[in-house]
Design an enzyme around this catalytic site. Structure first.
Site, PDB file in Angstrom:
ATOM      1  N   ASP A  20       0.890  -1.162   0.000  1.00  0.00           N
ATOM      2  CA  ASP A  20       0.000   0.000   0.000  1.00  0.00           C
ATOM      3  C   ASP A  20       0.930   1.214   0.000  1.00  0.00           C
ATOM      4  OD1 ASP A  20      -2.307   1.632   0.181  1.00  0.00           O
ATOM      5  OD2 ASP A  20      -2.079   1.729   2.355  1.00  0.00           O
ATOM      6  N   GLU A  40      -1.342  -1.431  -4.983  1.00  0.00           N
ATOM      7  CA  GLU A  40      -2.559  -0.719  -5.342  1.00  0.00           C
ATOM      8  C   GLU A  40      -2.224   0.369  -6.341  1.00  0.00           C
ATOM      9  OE1 GLU A  40      -5.105   0.895  -2.377  1.00  0.00           O
ATOM     10  OE2 GLU A  40      -5.681  -1.058  -1.615  1.00  0.00           O
ATOM     11  N   ASP A  58      -2.641   0.737   6.788  1.00  0.00           N
ATOM     12  CA  ASP A  58      -1.701   0.551   5.682  1.00  0.00           C
ATOM     13  C   ASP A  58      -1.327  -0.923   5.536  1.00  0.00           C
ATOM     14  OD1 ASP A  58      -1.423   3.440   5.144  1.00  0.00           O
ATOM     15  OD2 ASP A  58      -0.432   3.459   7.103  1.00  0.00           O
TER      16      ASP A  58
END
Length: 167
Positions: free
Chosen positions: A12, A72, A144
């Protein structure tokens, strides 16, 4: 013949708080083997922050030897400075993975949520509950880290024709 374990690094990305998580899959089973949040003080110069992020990713890659990484894809930001910093952080992460010979696959945030919960618009709490259910993970994880675990699970659960884009 038993299935061979496979490690996937989930990421992330962020400049100040990047989530890293490694899952190990064996058949349909997945377990979290590592999770961390790379926190970088806002007072640090940008170059030092990027170096610290690269070092953290390189250390994780060296210790965990994942077969693939899942990251992501960026969301759209109205703040150009924030978008640029995120792009630079992603670049450092992707380059570290490439240098280690680890292919990186990109997934949209909605695709990650859909892979874990069945709903692309699932709230973070539902994603956290499903991660616990899918991995048996009992520890506390930051947002996160949860997002990084979800990205790794998304890659592990992808179906033919539903693979992320390799970056």
């Amino acid at each position: 013949m038993p299935a061979t374990p496979r490690r996937i690094l989930g990421i992330d990305p962020s400049l100040r708080a990047t989530g890293l998580a490694v899952i190990e899959t064996t058949g349909a089973r997945a377990t979290v083997t590592r999770r961390a949040t790379v926190r970088i003080p806002a007072a640090w110069p940008h170059s030092r922050a990027l170096l610290r992020l690269r070092q953290a990713v390189e250390a994780c890659l060296a210790e965990e030897t994942p077969a693939a990484a899942a990251i992501e894809s960026p969301f759209f930001s109205r703040n150009a400075r924030t978008a640029l910093a995120l792009g630079e952080a992603r670049g450092v992460i992707i380059a570290a993975c490439a240098a280690a010979g680890v292919p990186v696959f990109e997934y949209a945030p909605r695709a990650v949520k859909r892979a874990v919960t069945g709903r692309g618009a699932a709230p973070k709490e539902q994603v956290q509950r499903m991660i616990r259910a899918l991995t048996g993970y009992e520890g506390e994880a930051t947002e996160d880290e949860t997002d990084a675990i979800a990205a790794a699970l998304c890659h592990a659960h992808r179906r033919a024709g539903d693979a992320g884009r390799e970056v």
